[in-house]
Enzyme design. Structure first.
Site, PDB file in Angstrom:
ATOM      1  N   HIS A  50    -114.558  52.663  22.151  1.00 53.25           N
ATOM      2  CA  HIS A  50    -113.324  52.343  22.661  1.00 53.25           C
ATOM      3  C   HIS A  50    -113.523  51.275  23.964  1.00 53.25           C
ATOM      4  O   HIS A  50    -113.098  50.447  24.113  1.00 53.25           O
ATOM      5  CB  HIS A  50    -112.284  53.302  22.994  1.00 53.25           C
ATOM      6  CG  HIS A  50    -112.720  54.409  24.033  1.00 53.25           C
ATOM      7  ND1 HIS A  50    -113.406  55.333  23.787  1.00 53.25           N
ATOM      8  CD2 HIS A  50    -111.983  54.416  25.431  1.00 53.25           C
ATOM      9  CE1 HIS A  50    -113.543  55.940  25.133  1.00 53.25           C
ATOM     10  NE2 HIS A  50    -112.795  55.451  25.974  1.00 53.25           N
ATOM     11  N   TYR A  51    -114.556  51.874  24.832  1.00 49.04           N
ATOM     12  CA  TYR A  51    -114.901  51.354  25.977  1.00 49.04           C
ATOM     13  C   TYR A  51    -115.826  49.717  25.672  1.00 49.04           C
ATOM     14  O   TYR A  51    -115.278  48.712  26.103  1.00 49.04           O
ATOM     15  CB  TYR A  51    -115.922  52.026  26.960  1.00 49.04           C
ATOM     16  CG  TYR A  51    -116.285  51.416  27.940  1.00 49.04           C
ATOM     17  CD1 TYR A  51    -115.747  51.172  29.114  1.00 49.04           C
ATOM     18  CD2 TYR A  51    -117.512  50.690  28.260  1.00 49.04           C
ATOM     19  CE1 TYR A  51    -116.022  50.435  30.315  1.00 49.04           C
ATOM     20  CE2 TYR A  51    -118.427  50.285  29.113  1.00 49.04           C
ATOM     21  CZ  TYR A  51    -117.389  50.051  30.165  1.00 49.04           C
ATOM     22  OH  TYR A  51    -118.137  49.498  31.399  1.00 49.04           O
ATOM     23  N   PHE A  52    -116.556  49.769  24.520  1.00 53.11           N
ATOM     24  CA  PHE A  52    -117.389  48.539  24.350  1.00 53.11           C
ATOM     25  C   PHE A  52    -116.345  47.625  23.657  1.00 53.11           C
ATOM     26  O   PHE A  52    -116.285  46.474  23.849  1.00 53.11           O
ATOM     27  CB  PHE A  52    -118.136  49.069  23.197  1.00 53.11           C
ATOM     28  CG  PHE A  52    -119.530  49.929  23.945  1.00 53.11           C
ATOM     29  CD1 PHE A  52    -119.826  49.614  25.068  1.00 53.11           C
ATOM     30  CD2 PHE A  52    -119.997  50.896  23.315  1.00 53.11           C
ATOM     31  CE1 PHE A  52    -120.926  50.293  25.883  1.00 53.11           C
ATOM     32  CE2 PHE A  52    -121.092  51.769  23.664  1.00 53.11           C
ATOM     33  CZ  PHE A  52    -121.616  51.675  25.051  1.00 53.11           C
TER      34      PHE A  52
END
Length: 139
Positions: A50-52
């Site tokens: 989700h961060y990437f």
């Protein structure tokens, strides 16, 4: 430690809003911290995807903008003492670490290095002085 919703708010929407405001204000140079693997979110651990993805979306928005940008994609940030020595390239195949203070020094140097204009690169701790590493970016 932020959940996926807060990550999207900060790392995607916040970055997109900053880029938009910079364009409106006529900012001449925009440097942003992204992340290694932002260009290929599926290559990272499931817990970080989700961060990437959030970083990828912000980077894509910046690429499509009229801003004179530099996207810096560091590896894992550490609190170790800065060395002033880095390794960078458009894409590094291996993943690694870099002190936060070295990332900050690269961000500052990128502002004054023409070779970083409308460019992006991965960044790790290494053995090349920051100024030389930036100047050696492939044209």
């Amino acid at each position: 430690g932020l959940g996926p919703e807060k990550t999207v708010d900060v790392d995607q929407n916040g970055a997109i809003n900053l880029a938009d405001q910079a364009m409106e204000a006529g900012v001449g140079r925009f440097v942003i911290v992204s992340s290694m693997r932002a260009d290929d979110p599926d290559s990272g651990p499931e817990s970080m995807r989700h961060y990437f993805v959030a970083k990828q979306n912000a980077d894509n928005h910046l690429r499509a903008s009229s801003l004179n940008y530099t996207i810096v994609r560091p590896g894992k940030l550490t609190d170790q003492k800065a060395t002033g020595q880095v390794r960078l390239a458009g894409r590094l195949e291996e993943f690694g670490e870099i002190p936060r203070d070295d990332v900050a020094a690269v961000l500052l140097a990128a502002l004054h290095t023409p070779a970083t204009s409308r460019r992006e690169f991965d960044l790790l701790a290494g053995d090349q002085p920051i100024d030389k590493a930036l100047a050696a970016l492939d044209p």
